[in-house]
Design a protein around this motif. Structure first.
Motif, PDB file in Angstrom:
ATOM      1  N   VAL A  76     -33.256  -9.826 167.865  1.00  0.00           N
ATOM      2  CA  VAL A  76     -33.321  -8.390 167.628  1.00  0.00           C
ATOM      3  C   VAL A  76     -32.687  -7.669 168.820  1.00  0.00           C
ATOM      4  N   GLU A  77     -31.793  -6.735 168.493  1.00  0.00           N
ATOM      5  CA  GLU A  77     -31.058  -6.038 169.555  1.00  0.00           C
ATOM      6  C   GLU A  77     -31.927  -4.907 170.097  1.00  0.00           C
ATOM      7  N   ASP A  78     -33.050  -5.274 170.613  1.00  0.00           N
ATOM      8  CA  ASP A  78     -34.043  -4.296 171.051  1.00  0.00           C
ATOM      9  C   ASP A  78     -35.053  -5.059 171.914  1.00  0.00           C
ATOM     10  N   ILE A  79     -35.805  -4.329 172.739  1.00  0.00           N
ATOM     11  CA  ILE A  79     -36.816  -5.015 173.555  1.00  0.00           C
ATOM     12  C   ILE A  79     -38.199  -4.393 173.332  1.00  0.00           C
ATOM     13  N   ILE A  80     -38.299  -3.080 173.602  1.00  0.00           N
ATOM     14  CA  ILE A  80     -39.629  -2.457 173.448  1.00  0.00           C
ATOM     15  C   ILE A  80     -39.629  -1.351 172.396  1.00  0.00           C
ATOM     16  N   GLY A  81     -38.492  -1.101 171.761  1.00  0.00           N
ATOM     17  CA  GLY A  81     -38.404  -0.021 170.778  1.00  0.00           C
ATOM     18  C   GLY A  81     -39.085  -0.388 169.466  1.00  0.00           C
ATOM     19  N   PRO A  82     -39.099   0.562 168.519  1.00  0.00           N
ATOM     20  CA  PRO A  82     -39.783   0.331 167.244  1.00  0.00           C
ATOM     21  C   PRO A  82     -39.227  -0.855 166.452  1.00  0.00           C
ATOM     22  N   THR A  83     -37.921  -1.088 166.536  1.00  0.00           N
ATOM     23  CA  THR A  83     -37.355  -2.209 165.773  1.00  0.00           C
ATOM     24  C   THR A  83     -37.971  -3.524 166.227  1.00  0.00           C
ATOM     25  N   ALA A  84     -38.018  -3.697 167.548  1.00  0.00           N
ATOM     26  CA  ALA A  84     -38.598  -4.927 168.085  1.00  0.00           C
ATOM     27  C   ALA A  84     -40.085  -5.001 167.743  1.00  0.00           C
ATOM     28  N   ARG A  85     -40.800  -3.899 167.905  1.00  0.00           N
ATOM     29  CA  ARG A  85     -42.260  -3.950 167.719  1.00  0.00           C
ATOM     30  C   ARG A  85     -42.626  -4.241 166.266  1.00  0.00           C
ATOM     31  N   VAL A  86     -41.881  -3.650 165.342  1.00  0.00           N
ATOM     32  CA  VAL A  86     -42.161  -3.932 163.923  1.00  0.00           C
ATOM     33  C   VAL A  86     -41.893  -5.406 163.622  1.00  0.00           C
ATOM     34  N   ARG A  87     -40.769  -5.926 164.131  1.00  0.00           N
ATOM     35  CA  ARG A  87     -40.431  -7.340 163.877  1.00  0.00           C
ATOM     36  C   ARG A  87     -41.490  -8.265 164.481  1.00  0.00           C
ATOM     37  N   ILE A  88     -41.958  -7.922 165.685  1.00  0.00           N
ATOM     38  CA  ILE A  88     -42.965  -8.776 166.336  1.00  0.00           C
ATOM     39  C   ILE A  88     -44.236  -8.818 165.471  1.00  0.00           C
ATOM     40  N   LYS A  89     -44.631  -7.639 164.957  1.00  0.00           N
ATOM     41  CA  LYS A  89     -45.868  -7.595 164.154  1.00  0.00           C
ATOM     42  C   LYS A  89     -45.738  -8.371 162.846  1.00  0.00           C
ATOM     43  N   GLU A  90     -44.508  -8.392 162.306  1.00  0.00           N
ATOM     44  CA  GLU A  90     -44.288  -9.070 161.016  1.00  0.00           C
ATOM     45  C   GLU A  90     -44.050 -10.564 161.158  1.00  0.00           C
ATOM     46  N   LEU A  91     -43.902 -11.015 162.385  1.00  0.00           N
ATOM     47  CA  LEU A  91     -43.473 -12.397 162.623  1.00  0.00           C
ATOM     48  C   LEU A  91     -44.452 -13.395 161.984  1.00  0.00           C
ATOM     49  N   ASN A  92     -43.901 -14.354 161.256  1.00  0.00           N
ATOM     50  CA  ASN A  92     -44.742 -15.366 160.613  1.00  0.00           C
ATOM     51  C   ASN A  92     -44.874 -16.605 161.483  1.00  0.00           C
ATOM     52  N   GLU A  93     -45.885 -17.417 161.137  1.00  0.00           N
ATOM     53  CA  GLU A  93     -46.078 -18.678 161.850  1.00  0.00           C
ATOM     54  C   GLU A  93     -44.804 -19.510 161.751  1.00  0.00           C
ATOM     55  N   GLY A  94     -44.386 -20.074 162.882  1.00  0.00           N
ATOM     56  CA  GLY A  94     -43.192 -20.922 162.864  1.00  0.00           C
ATOM     57  C   GLY A  94     -41.908 -20.152 163.125  1.00  0.00           C
ATOM     58  N   GLU A  95     -41.977 -18.823 163.138  1.00  0.00           N
ATOM     59  CA  GLU A  95     -40.760 -18.052 163.400  1.00  0.00           C
ATOM     60  C   GLU A  95     -40.617 -17.765 164.894  1.00  0.00           C
ATOM     61  N   ILE A  96     -39.359 -17.684 165.321  1.00  0.00           N
ATOM     62  CA  ILE A  96     -39.061 -17.399 166.732  1.00  0.00           C
ATOM     63  C   ILE A  96     -38.200 -16.149 166.783  1.00  0.00           C
ATOM     64  N   LEU A  97     -38.620 -15.180 167.584  1.00  0.00           N
ATOM     65  CA  LEU A  97     -37.839 -13.941 167.719  1.00  0.00           C
ATOM     66  C   LEU A  97     -37.399 -13.795 169.170  1.00  0.00           C
ATOM     67  N   LEU A  98     -36.076 -13.809 169.385  1.00  0.00           N
ATOM     68  CA  LEU A  98     -35.546 -13.573 170.730  1.00  0.00           C
ATOM     69  C   LEU A  98     -35.272 -12.088 170.893  1.00  0.00           C
ATOM     70  N   LEU A  99     -35.888 -11.486 171.918  1.00  0.00           N
ATOM     71  CA  LEU A  99     -35.607 -10.078 172.231  1.00  0.00           C
ATOM     72  C   LEU A  99     -34.328 -10.017 173.065  1.00  0.00           C
ATOM     73  N   ASP A 100     -33.770  -8.820 173.199  1.00  0.00           N
ATOM     74  CA  ASP A 100     -32.532  -8.697 173.965  1.00  0.00           C
ATOM     75  C   ASP A 100     -32.807  -8.800 175.478  1.00  0.00           C
ATOM     76  N   ASN A 101     -31.738  -8.881 176.236  1.00  0.00           N
ATOM     77  CA  ASN A 101     -31.772  -9.041 177.692  1.00  0.00           C
ATOM     78  C   ASN A 101     -32.784  -8.082 178.341  1.00  0.00           C
ATOM     79  N   VAL A 102     -33.851  -8.639 178.910  1.00  0.00           N
ATOM     80  CA  VAL A 102     -34.905  -7.775 179.474  1.00  0.00           C
ATOM     81  C   VAL A 102     -34.389  -6.937 180.647  1.00  0.00           C
ATOM     82  N   ARG A 103     -33.277  -7.358 181.265  1.00  0.00           N
ATOM     83  CA  ARG A 103     -32.729  -6.570 182.379  1.00  0.00           C
ATOM     84  C   ARG A 103     -31.971  -5.333 181.892  1.00  0.00           C
TER      85      ARG A 103
END
Ligand code: 3PG
Ligand code: MG
Length: 394
Positions: A76-103
């Motif tokens: 997800v091309e996001d780190i702390i914004g709504p796009t990332a947060r919604v995806r994190i909440k929806e994440l299913n067991e076994g799924e891996i979500l890489l956030l964008d460069n924390v720097r």
């Protein structure tokens, strides 16, 4: 089920033109760790480069490489914004979500103690979405940055599998090694490495140091040997020369320096004895007699730690010393550790990667740990374990 957050170090060399990842080594090491969390939703945090640097980019390429090994990886091309947060909440067991460069977040690079970093928007927005925090970023353990030390203040936190392997292997070298312990120190970063040698010898952490690369040059020069301007133009730091002299004065018997070298004579490898220096040509490797002498010391070692190449290994003619030393280390019965990225490439190329007991993913972090420094990430983990009444074994 809430996600498990894992901070990894997949900072990788990039092709400046295409932005493609040139070496997947750290990503592959991260994959080994991620496989241990199969069956839970996992959020991966990582950095690439530094703001202003050529290799400061999005992690979209890293996600592509990760997906080769773990097809359930999303980016997800996001780190702390709504796009990332919604995806994190929806994440299913076994799924891996890489956030964008924390720097990309200025809060990542704030200089502040962990308890303050824990109050950043970065931590405050994401931590409530996580069940636990795993710190597996050993190669960045020498940085006290927000993603590295902030989350462990507010979440149940654990050292990841790679972090554990790094710490237990380096501790085996430093705390309960099989004797004798031999350190081979080469490459550049002369200041850091001379300090490391000084620390190791002052604290009786090693029986012998086999010097090569720039470190070898500094010691030769400190012994009063003239190397020739082509080599000495890179050794103009008087402070480092004095440090090399001090180390030799106090621990001269423990330091082995090259007895012969290979110079670049109009593109050809030409070996000469150290006694015959100076040379008008630049010294780019250790010579055959030095290789033989270092090899026999390696064969008698109980524990070996090598940091930095013996010469200019990027060029075939001058990779000889480095390749020979890695080969002898891999074939020896000693517990062996490689520190730093360059040598991992050599070990892989020679097919010896799996015959080295531990290939550390750290550069600066490994040097700092070996030099006895307190690393902010290790401190933060220790505090988190203590807070939760768990024993931190490292
Ligand atoms: C590294 O490659 O040395 C680590 O990823 C740390 O990166 P940094 O030196 O930019 O903090
Ligand atoms: Mg670094």
């Amino acid at each position: 089920m809430k996600a498990t957050a894992i901070r990894v170090d997949i900072n990788s060399p990039l092709d400046p033109k295409s932005g493609k990842i040139l070496d997947e080594w750290r990503i592959k090491e991260a994959v080994k760790s991620l496989k241990k969390y199969e069956g839970v939703p996992v959020v991966v945090m990582a950095h690439q480069g530094r703001p202003g640097g050529e290799d400061f980019t999005s992690l979209v390429e890293h996600a592509r490489v990760l997906r080769k090994y773990l097809e359930q990886t999303e980016f997800v091309e996001d780190i702390i914004g709504p796009t990332a947060r919604v995806r994190i909440k929806e994440l299913n067991e076994g799924e891996i979500l890489l956030l964008d460069n924390v720097r990309f977040l200025s809060e990542e690079l704030l200089e502040a103690p962990p308890e303050v970093l824990a109050t950043t928007h970065f931590v405050q927005r994401l931590a409530p979405l996580f069940e636990t925090f795993i710190n597996d970023a050993f190669a960045t353990a020498h940085r006290g940055q927000t993603s590295l030390v902030g989350f462990s203040e507010v979440l149940p936190s654990y050292a990841g599998p790679l972090m554990e392997k790094e710490l237990s292997s380096l501790n085996k070298v430093l705390l309960n090694p099989e004797l004798p312990v031999i350190f081979l120190i080469g490459g550049a970063k002369a200041g850091t490495k001379l300090e490391l040698i000084n620390h190791l010898l002052n604290n009786k952490k090693t029986e012998k140091v086999l010097a090569s690369g720039f470190i070898g040059h500094f010691f030769l020069k400190a012994k009063g040997i003239r190397l020739g301007e082509a080599t000495e133009k890179r050794l103009k730091n008087g402070e480092l020369l004095n440090l090399a002299k001090t180390i030799l004065k106090q621990h001269g018997n423990a330091i082995e320096v090259p007895i012969d070298v290979a110079v670049n004579k109009k593109g050809e490898r030409t070996e000469i004895q150290v006694q015959s220096l100076p040379s008008e040509y630049e010294i780019l490797d250790i010579g055959s007699e030095t290789i033989d002498s270092y090899n026999s010391i390696i064969q008698s070692a109980g524990t070996i730690c090598i940091n930095g190449p013996a010469g200019y290994f990027e060029e075939k003619a001058f990779a000889h010393g480095t390749e020979q030393l890695i080969t002898t280390i891999a074939e020896s019965r000693a517990f062996s550790v490689i520190g730093g990225g360059h040598l991992s490439v050599v070990a892989m190329k020679l097919g010896y990667y799996d015959r080295i007991d531990h290939v550390s993913t750290g550069g600066g972090a490994t040097l700092a740990y070996l030099a006895g420094e307190e690393l902010p990430v290790i401190e933060a983990l220790r505090r988190a374990y203590q807070r939760d009444g768990r024993e931190f074994l490292f």
